[in-house]
Design a protein around this motif. Structure first.
Motif, PDB file in Angstrom:
ATOM      1  N   ARG A   2      44.483  36.100  49.156  1.00 27.18           N
ATOM      2  CA  ARG A   2      45.063  36.074  47.809  1.00 27.18           C
ATOM      3  C   ARG A   2      46.574  35.974  47.934  1.00 27.18           C
ATOM      4  O   ARG A   2      47.205  36.866  48.498  1.00 27.18           O
ATOM      5  CB  ARG A   2      44.701  37.342  47.029  1.00 27.18           C
ATOM      6  CG  ARG A   2      43.228  37.496  46.710  1.00 27.18           C
ATOM      7  CD  ARG A   2      42.998  38.784  45.934  1.00 27.18           C
ATOM      8  NE  ARG A   2      41.586  38.997  45.634  1.00 27.18           N
ATOM      9  CZ  ARG A   2      41.117  40.078  45.020  1.00 27.18           C
ATOM     10  NH1 ARG A   2      41.967  41.033  44.652  1.00 27.18           N
ATOM     11  NH2 ARG A   2      39.821  40.208  44.774  1.00 27.18           N
ATOM     12  N   GLU A  46      49.418  36.545  46.113  1.00 24.07           N
ATOM     13  CA  GLU A  46      49.829  37.203  44.875  1.00 24.07           C
ATOM     14  C   GLU A  46      51.304  37.586  44.864  1.00 24.07           C
ATOM     15  O   GLU A  46      51.761  38.303  43.994  1.00 24.07           O
ATOM     16  CB  GLU A  46      48.981  38.460  44.643  1.00 24.07           C
ATOM     17  CG  GLU A  46      47.511  38.153  44.423  1.00 24.07           C
ATOM     18  CD  GLU A  46      46.684  39.401  44.192  1.00 24.07           C
ATOM     19  OE1 GLU A  46      47.133  40.487  44.617  1.00 24.07           O
ATOM     20  OE2 GLU A  46      45.596  39.284  43.594  1.00 24.07           O
ATOM     21  N   SER A  85      52.924  41.640  48.773  1.00 28.14           N
ATOM     22  CA  SER A  85      51.537  42.048  49.025  1.00 28.14           C
ATOM     23  C   SER A  85      50.970  41.265  50.200  1.00 28.14           C
ATOM     24  O   SER A  85      51.171  40.056  50.283  1.00 28.14           O
ATOM     25  CB  SER A  85      50.663  41.794  47.782  1.00 28.14           C
ATOM     26  OG  SER A  85      51.150  42.506  46.664  1.00 28.14           O
TER      27      SER A  85
END
Length: 435
Positions: free
Chosen positions: A64, A66, A70
């Motif tokens: 992911r 993001e 992160s």
């Protein structure tokens, strides 16, 4: 035209056991799924205990993107299993689900399905298993579905006894169709021709590359090549251009072939390390990813050769942040946003990183001192890219796009190395210089 090429590390993950295989899922809706396999040789405890065992672990991740603060990888599952020699996803869904094949040290070919679970996540579940032979290691596998064709799903597997097996998958059950002795020693690799899946290639520790036509049976090969001077350990059929096959060997050479004439390769490129795995890009026919054991990971631009120009394939980019044998590598089909025109955030000085997080657990230093970066603190925490700018500029001057592809690329890749048991996720941006 001059080009700018840049690789950037996104995350490093410690697999604990020696990592040798990484595979992004090619099935739509699951392009963000990554599998990683490990292989660990366990020796007896005492000096007189000569027994050994092979264990492994299968990891499943989700990617992911993001934001820079992160870590992009989330571990979904880990399965302790037999030592893993190879992993390959079927290129098309079977009964609506992605299927992962695993070549195990027990001599078995194992299949897993990717399923949604009640928590809204995804996990692997055992589908079928078949032992290709006793007292042997299953070394490689390939699916017949490389051109996204689901009309005839089969698997080819090679093993440490020098045999090649072809198996079918019907109603979720593996069935052996044929098996034959293909090489005098270990058959390191086997692969389908994706354009004619009745043709199979194999490479072995006897330094031979062979072809087999399943329609006439495996009593003798359609060709035998000894152009490689050492064991042949990687083969990949180009899914975009018919007849094109890439092979790699312990002799540190990547050879490109026209399958209609296997007497002489189209190109020979020296890689500086044994070529354990080769992967054509899933979209761009001229890009070839090579895992070069003692010499890191490299992306070759094969446009000139595929266009009929011959010569050596130049290196468009390299990823050199691993500290051990470069074994597993794969391209993701996941779309990445194009890089912004602004320059990336400058790397914070190494001293200030130490002040903010203490001693760093994983540290890489370039042999040329062109960069110095750390990706995890002593607690195994993630340090975002804006701080740990582990990028190396690589400049190449390949031919302009031979087939009119877009001149700017942003690719997501994964690679793993053996003795340091590390999985890396990284991106490659390739853009032309401004006029």
């Amino acid at each position: 035209m001059a080009w700018k090429s840049r690789t950037r590390s996104l995350q490093v993950f410690d697999t604990e056991l020696s990592a040798d295989s990484v595979e992004w899922c090619p099935v739509p809706c699951s392009h963000d799924v990554l599998a990683c396999g490990t292989y660990q040789l366990q020796k007896g405890a005492g000096e007189e205990d000569a027994t050994t065992s092979r264990t492994g672990r299968l990891y499943l991740f989700e990617f992911r993107d993001e934001g820079s603060m992160s870590p992009p990888l989330t571990e979904l599952q880990r399965i302790d299993t037999e030592a893993i020699l190879d992993l390959k996803w079927c290129h098309v869904p079977l009964s609506g689900r992605a299927v992962l094949g695993m070549a195990a040290a027990t001599g078995a070919l194992q299949l897993y399905t990717l399923s949604d679970n009640q928590e809204g996540s995804r996990s692997l579940h055992t589908l079928s298993s078949l032992e290709v032979g006793v007292e042997r290691l299953a070394l490689s596998l390939d699916w017949s579905t490389g051109r996204m064709d689901s009309s005839d799903v089969r698997v080819v597997c090679s093993d440490s006894a020098g045999c090649v097996s072809v198996l079918s998958l019907a109603e979720g059950t593996l069935t052996a169709l044929s098996q034959w002795k293909a090489h005098d020693f270990e058959a390191w690799i086997s692969a389908f021709s994706y354009w004619d899946t009745q043709l199979v290639y194999s490479g072995g520790d006897d330094c031979k590359l062979k072809g087999w036509d399943l329609r006439v049976g495996p009593s003798r090969p359609t060709f035998t090549s000894e152009k490689h001077s050492m064991g042949v350990c990687s083969i990949h059929s180009n899914p975009h251009q018919e007849h094109i096959v890439a092979t790699g060997s312990y002799d540190e050479q990547v050879l490109l072939w026209d399958g209609r004439n296997m007497q002489q390769p189209l190109s020979e490129s020296a890689m500086g390390g044994g070529v354990w795995r080769l992967k054509w890009h899933p979209t761009y026919q001229h890009l070839l990813l090579a895992a070069c054991m003692h010499n890191d990971f490299h992306i070759l631009n094969c446009g000139q050769v595929l266009g009929g120009g011959g010569g050596v394939c130049p290196v468009a980019a390299s990823y050199i942040l691993h500290n051990s044998l470069a074994y597993g590598a794969d391209w993701s089909r996941l779309s990445l946003e194009k890089p912004s025109p602004s320059s990336p955030a400058p790397a914070e000085p190494k001293e200030s990183i130490r002040e903010s997080g203490g001693h760093l657990r994983i540290q890489y230093e370039s042999p040329t001192a062109s960069f110095d970066t750390s990706l995890e603190d002593d607690a195994g925490g993630y340090i975002p890219e804006s701080i740990a700018a582990g990028s190396i500029p690589h400049t190449a001057s390949p031919d302009a796009n031979p087939e009119g592809e877009a001149p700017s690329l942003s690719c997501l890749l994964a690679s793993c190395s053996f003795y340091d048991h590390m999985l890396h996720v990284w991106r490659w941006d390739w853009t032309p210089d401004d006029p």
